[in-house]
Design a protein around this motif. Structure first.
Motif, PDB file in Angstrom:
ATOM      1  N   VAL A 114       0.839  -1.203   0.000  1.00 28.12           N
ATOM      2  CA  VAL A 114       0.000   0.000   0.000  1.00 28.12           C
ATOM      3  C   VAL A 114       0.873   1.252   0.000  1.00 28.12           C
ATOM      4  CG1 VAL A 114      -1.646   1.355   1.367  1.00 28.12           C
ATOM      5  CG2 VAL A 114      -2.006  -1.104   1.063  1.00 28.12           C
ATOM      6  N   TRP A 115       1.933   1.240   0.805  1.00 28.37           N
ATOM      7  CA  TRP A 115       2.848   2.391   0.838  1.00 28.37           C
ATOM      8  C   TRP A 115       3.501   2.591  -0.529  1.00 28.37           C
ATOM      9  CZ3 TRP A 115       8.150   2.347  -0.036  1.00 28.37           C
ATOM     10  CH2 TRP A 115       8.798   3.564   0.190  1.00 28.37           C
ATOM     11  N   LEU A 116       3.887   1.501  -1.161  1.00 27.22           N
ATOM     12  CA  LEU A 116       4.548   1.577  -2.462  1.00 27.22           C
ATOM     13  C   LEU A 116       3.602   2.139  -3.527  1.00 27.22           C
ATOM     14  CD1 LEU A 116       7.329   0.743  -3.680  1.00 27.22           C
ATOM     15  CD2 LEU A 116       6.219  -1.382  -4.411  1.00 27.22           C
ATOM     16  N   LEU A 117       2.341   1.711  -3.487  1.00 25.38           N
ATOM     17  CA  LEU A 117       1.377   2.125  -4.502  1.00 25.38           C
ATOM     18  C   LEU A 117       0.812   3.516  -4.257  1.00 25.38           C
ATOM     19  CD1 LEU A 117      -0.680  -1.171  -4.950  1.00 25.38           C
ATOM     20  CD2 LEU A 117       1.179  -0.325  -6.394  1.00 25.38           C
ATOM     21  N   ASN A 118       0.648   3.874  -2.980  1.00 23.53           N
ATOM     22  CA  ASN A 118      -0.073   5.113  -2.686  1.00 23.53           C
ATOM     23  C   ASN A 118       0.629   6.033  -1.699  1.00 23.53           C
ATOM     24  OD1 ASN A 118      -2.408   6.407  -0.698  1.00 23.53           O
ATOM     25  ND2 ASN A 118      -2.889   6.605  -2.886  1.00 23.53           N
ATOM     26  N   GLY A 119       1.510   5.528  -0.878  1.00 24.18           N
ATOM     27  CA  GLY A 119       2.110   6.362   0.153  1.00 24.18           C
ATOM     28  C   GLY A 119       1.464   6.087   1.495  1.00 24.18           C
ATOM     29  N   HIS A 120       1.725   6.926   2.459  1.00 22.85           N
ATOM     30  CA  HIS A 120       1.209   6.715   3.802  1.00 22.85           C
ATOM     31  C   HIS A 120      -0.259   7.134   3.907  1.00 22.85           C
ATOM     32  CE1 HIS A 120       4.992   5.540   5.589  1.00 22.85           C
ATOM     33  NE2 HIS A 120       5.589   6.552   5.001  1.00 22.85           N
ATOM     34  N   THR A 121      -1.027   6.317   4.603  1.00 25.28           N
ATOM     35  CA  THR A 121      -2.430   6.632   4.872  1.00 25.28           C
ATOM     36  C   THR A 121      -2.531   7.449   6.161  1.00 25.28           C
ATOM     37  OG1 THR A 121      -3.200   4.584   3.830  1.00 25.28           O
ATOM     38  CG2 THR A 121      -4.704   5.639   5.381  1.00 25.28           C
ATOM     39  N   LYS A 122      -3.304   8.518   6.118  1.00 21.50           N
ATOM     40  CA  LYS A 122      -3.527   9.324   7.310  1.00 21.50           C
ATOM     41  C   LYS A 122      -4.692   8.737   8.098  1.00 21.50           C
ATOM     42  CE  LYS A 122      -4.682  13.992   8.910  1.00 21.50           C
ATOM     43  NZ  LYS A 122      -5.037  15.375   8.494  1.00 21.50           N
ATOM     44  N   THR A 123      -4.526   8.625   9.403  1.00 27.29           N
ATOM     45  CA  THR A 123      -5.577   8.075  10.262  1.00 27.29           C
ATOM     46  C   THR A 123      -6.046   9.136  11.245  1.00 27.29           C
ATOM     47  OG1 THR A 123      -4.561   5.884  10.121  1.00 27.29           O
ATOM     48  CG2 THR A 123      -6.167   6.229  11.870  1.00 27.29           C
ATOM     49  N   VAL A 124      -7.357   9.280  11.369  1.00 31.21           N
ATOM     50  CA  VAL A 124      -7.968  10.275  12.250  1.00 31.21           C
ATOM     51  C   VAL A 124      -8.750   9.563  13.352  1.00 31.21           C
ATOM     52  CG1 VAL A 124      -9.629  12.187  12.366  1.00 31.21           C
ATOM     53  CG2 VAL A 124      -8.145  11.948  10.367  1.00 31.21           C
ATOM     54  N   ASN A 125      -8.554   9.989  14.574  1.00 25.94           N
ATOM     55  CA  ASN A 125      -9.306   9.493  15.743  1.00 25.94           C
ATOM     56  C   ASN A 125      -9.037   8.020  16.042  1.00 25.94           C
ATOM     57  OD1 ASN A 125     -10.506  12.051  15.805  1.00 25.94           O
ATOM     58  ND2 ASN A 125     -12.300  11.379  14.673  1.00 25.94           N
ATOM     59  N   LYS A 126      -7.792   7.603  15.934  1.00 24.95           N
ATOM     60  CA  LYS A 126      -7.477   6.205  16.239  1.00 24.95           C
ATOM     61  C   LYS A 126      -7.727   5.883  17.706  1.00 24.95           C
ATOM     62  CE  LYS A 126      -4.170   2.532  15.260  1.00 24.95           C
ATOM     63  NZ  LYS A 126      -2.920   2.148  14.570  1.00 24.95           N
ATOM     64  N   GLU A 127      -7.794   6.913  18.545  1.00 28.33           N
ATOM     65  CA  GLU A 127      -8.066   6.689  19.972  1.00 28.33           C
ATOM     66  C   GLU A 127      -9.480   6.149  20.208  1.00 28.33           C
ATOM     67  OE1 GLU A 127      -9.172  10.971  19.051  1.00 28.33           O
ATOM     68  OE2 GLU A 127      -7.530   9.591  18.559  1.00 28.33           O
ATOM     69  N   ASN A 128     -10.334   6.208  19.187  1.00 26.86           N
ATOM     70  CA  ASN A 128     -11.695   5.686  19.324  1.00 26.86           C
ATOM     71  C   ASN A 128     -11.776   4.168  19.160  1.00 26.86           C
ATOM     72  OD1 ASN A 128     -12.984   8.141  19.839  1.00 26.86           O
ATOM     73  ND2 ASN A 128     -13.279   8.589  17.666  1.00 26.86           N
ATOM     74  N   LEU A 129     -10.682   3.529  18.771  1.00 22.49           N
ATOM     75  CA  LEU A 129     -10.701   2.083  18.600  1.00 22.49           C
ATOM     76  C   LEU A 129     -10.923   1.396  19.948  1.00 22.49           C
ATOM     77  CD1 LEU A 129      -7.673   1.612  16.158  1.00 22.49           C
ATOM     78  CD2 LEU A 129     -10.102   1.526  15.587  1.00 22.49           C
ATOM     79  N   PRO A 130     -11.922   0.523  20.048  1.00 22.93           N
ATOM     80  CA  PRO A 130     -12.174  -0.193  21.304  1.00 22.93           C
ATOM     81  C   PRO A 130     -11.056  -1.174  21.633  1.00 22.93           C
ATOM     82  CG  PRO A 130     -14.110  -0.239  19.857  1.00 22.93           C
ATOM     83  CD  PRO A 130     -12.952   0.245  19.037  1.00 22.93           C
ATOM     84  N   GLU A 131     -10.981  -1.551  22.894  1.00 21.88           N
ATOM     85  CA  GLU A 131      -9.961  -2.504  23.327  1.00 21.88           C
ATOM     86  C   GLU A 131     -10.281  -3.925  22.867  1.00 21.88           C
ATOM     87  OE1 GLU A 131      -7.094  -2.142  24.900  1.00 21.88           O
ATOM     88  OE2 GLU A 131      -7.221   0.028  25.015  1.00 21.88           O
ATOM     89  N   GLY A 132     -11.535  -4.321  22.999  1.00 21.48           N
ATOM     90  CA  GLY A 132     -11.916  -5.690  22.674  1.00 21.48           C
ATOM     91  C   GLY A 132     -12.395  -5.835  21.244  1.00 21.48           C
ATOM     92  N   SER A 133     -13.248  -6.823  21.027  1.00 22.00           N
ATOM     93  CA  SER A 133     -13.798  -7.056  19.699  1.00 22.00           C
ATOM     94  C   SER A 133     -14.881  -6.038  19.372  1.00 22.00           C
ATOM     95  CB  SER A 133     -14.376  -8.470  19.615  1.00 22.00           C
ATOM     96  OG  SER A 133     -13.353  -9.439  19.726  1.00 22.00           O
ATOM     97  N   TYR A 134     -15.078  -5.803  18.092  1.00 18.62           N
ATOM     98  CA  TYR A 134     -16.094  -4.851  17.639  1.00 18.62           C
ATOM     99  C   TYR A 134     -16.349  -5.087  16.157  1.00 18.62           C
ATOM    100  CZ  TYR A 134     -11.882  -2.374  16.043  1.00 18.62           C
ATOM    101  OH  TYR A 134     -10.688  -2.052  15.457  1.00 18.62           O
ATOM    102  N   ILE A 135     -17.364  -4.416  15.630  1.00 15.18           N
ATOM    103  CA  ILE A 135     -17.643  -4.487  14.198  1.00 15.18           C
ATOM    104  C   ILE A 135     -17.368  -3.118  13.588  1.00 15.18           C
ATOM    105  CG2 ILE A 135     -19.352  -4.956  12.405  1.00 15.18           C
ATOM    106  CD1 ILE A 135     -20.877  -6.666  14.382  1.00 15.18           C
TER     107      ILE A 135
END
Length: 218
Positions: A14-35
């Motif tokens: 992905v980095w080779l084809l497009n470069g780095h992806t910017k991620t916003v609000n990664k702190e919202n990711l839950p600790e356990g399982s989720y959908i």
């Protein structure tokens, strides 16, 4: 083990084809399982989402036709994918992800609209979340929607909203499902506004017409 091996390889590609992806609000990711639920905008989104939300590993649905090839089947199974009959989904489309999520090791990526050419949301994600007792995590992809533009290193941004808990007492009838759908839609709109309010997803007209024709034949 296969997932852990293939993830850095996918990240490099992905980095080779497009470069780095910017991620916003990664702190919202839950600790356990989720959908992780998102509006479907490109065929490579599952890869982008899975990389952006790492180190959590993800399961995902794939059309059963892909499992006919033994080599591809081996790859999909070891990448935590499971087959789904898009036209005649059976009980396994609910039972498998619920069992997987209850085990607690994997999260699940779902697109409630089903395809990139539909705006109608289905209730499967909410039902699976309720039965597995896990939250829905709204996410959006902003960036190129054609692979040609993706290769031009046009910016890709992934945003995560706040988790949406599903009350176990909630009846997922028409009213209950519509309430959850509205929450997801509002969360996606807020994320799109936060990332880039000028971004508007426009599906490919050729494929859009083909999808409409296919639906009319059902």
């Amino acid at each position: 083990m296969f997932y852990k091996i293939i993830r850095p390889i996918a990240r490099f590609i992905v980095w080779l084809l497009n470069g780095h992806t910017k991620t916003v609000n990664k702190e919202n990711l839950p600790e356990g399982s989720y959908i992780l639920v998102a509006p479907h905008r490109t065929w490579w989104e599952p890869i982008i989402f899975a990389l952006a939300a790492s180190p959590k590993e993800f399961s995902f649905m794939a059309k059963k036709e892909l499992f006919r090839n033994p080599i591809l089947r081996w790859i999909l199974v070891h990448a935590h994918a499971f087959p789904v009959d898009r036209f005649n989904p059976g009980p396994s489309v609910i039972k498998i992800p619920v069992r997987t999520l209850k085990a607690g090791k994997l999260a699940l990526i779902m697109f409630p609209s089903g395809t990139r050419y539909s705006s109608e949301l289905k209730g499967g994600a909410a039902l699976i979340a309720k039965l597995a007792n896990v939250p829905l995590l709204p996410a959006v992809y902003q960036g190129p929607v054609t692979f040609k533009d993706f290769l031009k290193h046009k910016r890709v941004t992934v945003g995560f909203g706040e988790p949406i808990p599903i009350d176990r007492r909630l009846k997922l009838d028409e009213a209950g499902s519509e309430m959850i759908n509205q929450q997801m839609t509002a969360a996606w709109a807020a994320l799109d506004q936060e990332i880039n309010p000028d971004f508007h997803y426009v599906p490919d007209e050729k494929h859009l017409e083909a999808e409409k024709a296919k639906n009319q034949l059902k």
